[in-house]
Write a protein that holds these residues in place. Structure first.
Motif, PDB file in Angstrom:
ATOM      1  N   THR A   1       0.515  -1.694  -1.638  1.00 57.08           N
ATOM      2  CA  THR A   1       1.760  -1.693  -2.389  1.00 57.08           C
ATOM      3  C   THR A   1       2.935  -1.907  -1.449  1.00 57.08           C
ATOM      4  OG1 THR A   1       1.969   0.712  -2.237  1.00 57.08           O
ATOM      5  CG2 THR A   1       0.833  -0.159  -4.176  1.00 57.08           C
ATOM      6  N   ALA A   2       4.040  -2.296  -2.032  1.00 56.20           N
ATOM      7  CA  ALA A   2       5.285  -2.488  -1.290  1.00 56.20           C
ATOM      8  C   ALA A   2       6.427  -2.258  -2.269  1.00 56.20           C
ATOM      9  CB  ALA A   2       5.351  -3.891  -0.713  1.00 56.20           C
TER      10      ALA A   2
ATOM     11  N   PRO B   1       7.824  -6.325  -4.129  1.00 59.94           N
ATOM     12  CA  PRO B   1       7.226  -7.604  -3.735  1.00 59.94           C
ATOM     13  C   PRO B   1       7.594  -8.693  -4.745  1.00 59.94           C
ATOM     14  CG  PRO B   1       5.561  -6.201  -4.703  1.00 59.94           C
ATOM     15  CD  PRO B   1       6.812  -5.372  -4.588  1.00 59.94           C
ATOM     16  N   GLN B   2       7.687  -9.910  -4.296  1.00 58.77           N
ATOM     17  CA  GLN B   2       8.030 -11.040  -5.165  1.00 58.77           C
ATOM     18  C   GLN B   2       6.819 -11.613  -5.880  1.00 58.77           C
ATOM     19  OE1 GLN B   2      11.351 -12.127  -5.649  1.00 58.77           O
ATOM     20  NE2 GLN B   2      11.550 -10.117  -4.711  1.00 58.77           N
ATOM     21  N   CYS B   3       5.632 -11.389  -5.304  1.00 59.02           N
ATOM     22  CA  CYS B   3       4.426 -11.923  -5.922  1.00 59.02           C
ATOM     23  C   CYS B   3       3.242 -11.010  -5.626  1.00 59.02           C
ATOM     24  CB  CYS B   3       4.143 -13.342  -5.451  1.00 59.02           C
ATOM     25  SG  CYS B   3       3.744 -13.486  -3.707  1.00 59.02           S
ATOM     26  N   LEU B   4       2.168 -11.243  -6.368  1.00 61.35           N
ATOM     27  CA  LEU B   4       0.899 -10.551  -6.141  1.00 61.35           C
ATOM     28  C   LEU B   4      -0.031 -11.542  -5.453  1.00 61.35           C
ATOM     29  CD1 LEU B   4      -1.213  -8.288  -6.598  1.00 61.35           C
ATOM     30  CD2 LEU B   4      -1.695  -9.360  -8.795  1.00 61.35           C
ATOM     31  N   ARG B   5      -0.579 -11.145  -4.319  1.00 66.33           N
ATOM     32  CA  ARG B   5      -1.535 -11.973  -3.572  1.00 66.33           C
ATOM     33  C   ARG B   5      -2.931 -11.463  -3.938  1.00 66.33           C
ATOM     34  NH1 ARG B   5      -1.535 -14.119   2.378  1.00 66.33           N
ATOM     35  NH2 ARG B   5      -3.755 -14.185   2.815  1.00 66.33           N
TER      36      ARG B   5
ATOM     37  N   TYR C   1       5.754 -12.485  -9.687  1.00 65.36           N
ATOM     38  CA  TYR C   1       5.938 -11.447 -10.692  1.00 65.36           C
ATOM     39  C   TYR C   1       6.853 -11.891 -11.830  1.00 65.36           C
ATOM     40  CZ  TYR C   1       3.249  -7.612  -8.726  1.00 65.36           C
ATOM     41  OH  TYR C   1       2.220  -6.799  -8.306  1.00 65.36           O
TER      42      TYR C   1
ATOM     43  N   GLU D   1       1.370  -5.532  -3.865  1.00 64.88           N
ATOM     44  CA  GLU D   1       1.623  -6.714  -3.042  1.00 64.88           C
ATOM     45  C   GLU D   1       0.366  -7.562  -2.870  1.00 64.88           C
ATOM     46  OE1 GLU D   1       3.933  -7.364   1.060  1.00 64.88           O
ATOM     47  OE2 GLU D   1       2.261  -5.960   1.198  1.00 64.88           O
ATOM     48  N   ARG D   2      -0.794  -6.900  -2.746  1.00 64.23           N
ATOM     49  CA  ARG D   2      -2.018  -7.614  -2.403  1.00 64.23           C
ATOM     50  C   ARG D   2      -3.221  -6.870  -2.961  1.00 64.23           C
ATOM     51  NH1 ARG D   2      -3.005  -9.269   3.790  1.00 64.23           N
ATOM     52  NH2 ARG D   2      -1.065 -10.339   3.346  1.00 64.23           N
TER      53      ARG D   2
END
Length: 122
Positions: free
Chosen positions: A25-26, A29-33, A45, A91-92
């Motif tokens: 997590t972060a 985050p701007q996107c999910l990897r 997102y 985040e990932r």
């Protein structure tokens, strides 16, 4: 003699590899990897539509829908992953490497990640 230096990104990657968790997590985050066995997908997102947690027998299932694709993560202890998705803080995600099988039994484990295209409606 050859000298190698690690950039900050390399250090972060090394820490991620040593960490047994299957998601990170972060804040903001701007996107999910999403990392499958052979591919890396980035999902902004801004296109996030829906997440669903369910149990299928002894497996937990988290479905994450982005516009025209759905990520399906299957494993154990995945309810905290869904909670983090509610905050758009994931985040990932990745599959736990087989070499770590049996370690970290108190942590959530993603055993499979599938990415499916949604059927187009005409």
């Amino acid at each position: 003699m050859e000298t190698q230096t690690n950039s900050p990104n390399d250090a972060a990657t090394d820490a991620w590899e040593k960490n047994l968790t299957c998601w990170r997590t972060a804040s903001g985050p701007q996107c999910l990897r999403a990392e499958t066995a052979s591919e890396i997908h980035l999902f902004p997102y801004g296109y996030f539509q829906h997440a669903k947690f369910s149990r299928d027998g002894s497996k937990d299932v988290v479905q994450i829908r982005f516009q025209d694709q759905t990520i399906i993560a299957k494993g154990k202890g995945l309810e905290p992953l869904c909670d983090a998705l509610a905050r758009l803080a994931v985040e990932r995600i990745r599959v736990r490497p087989e070499k770590y099988e049996g370690l970290g039994k108190n942590e959530g484990i993603i055993e499979v990640i599938e990415i499916e295209k949604s059927a187009k409606k005409d």
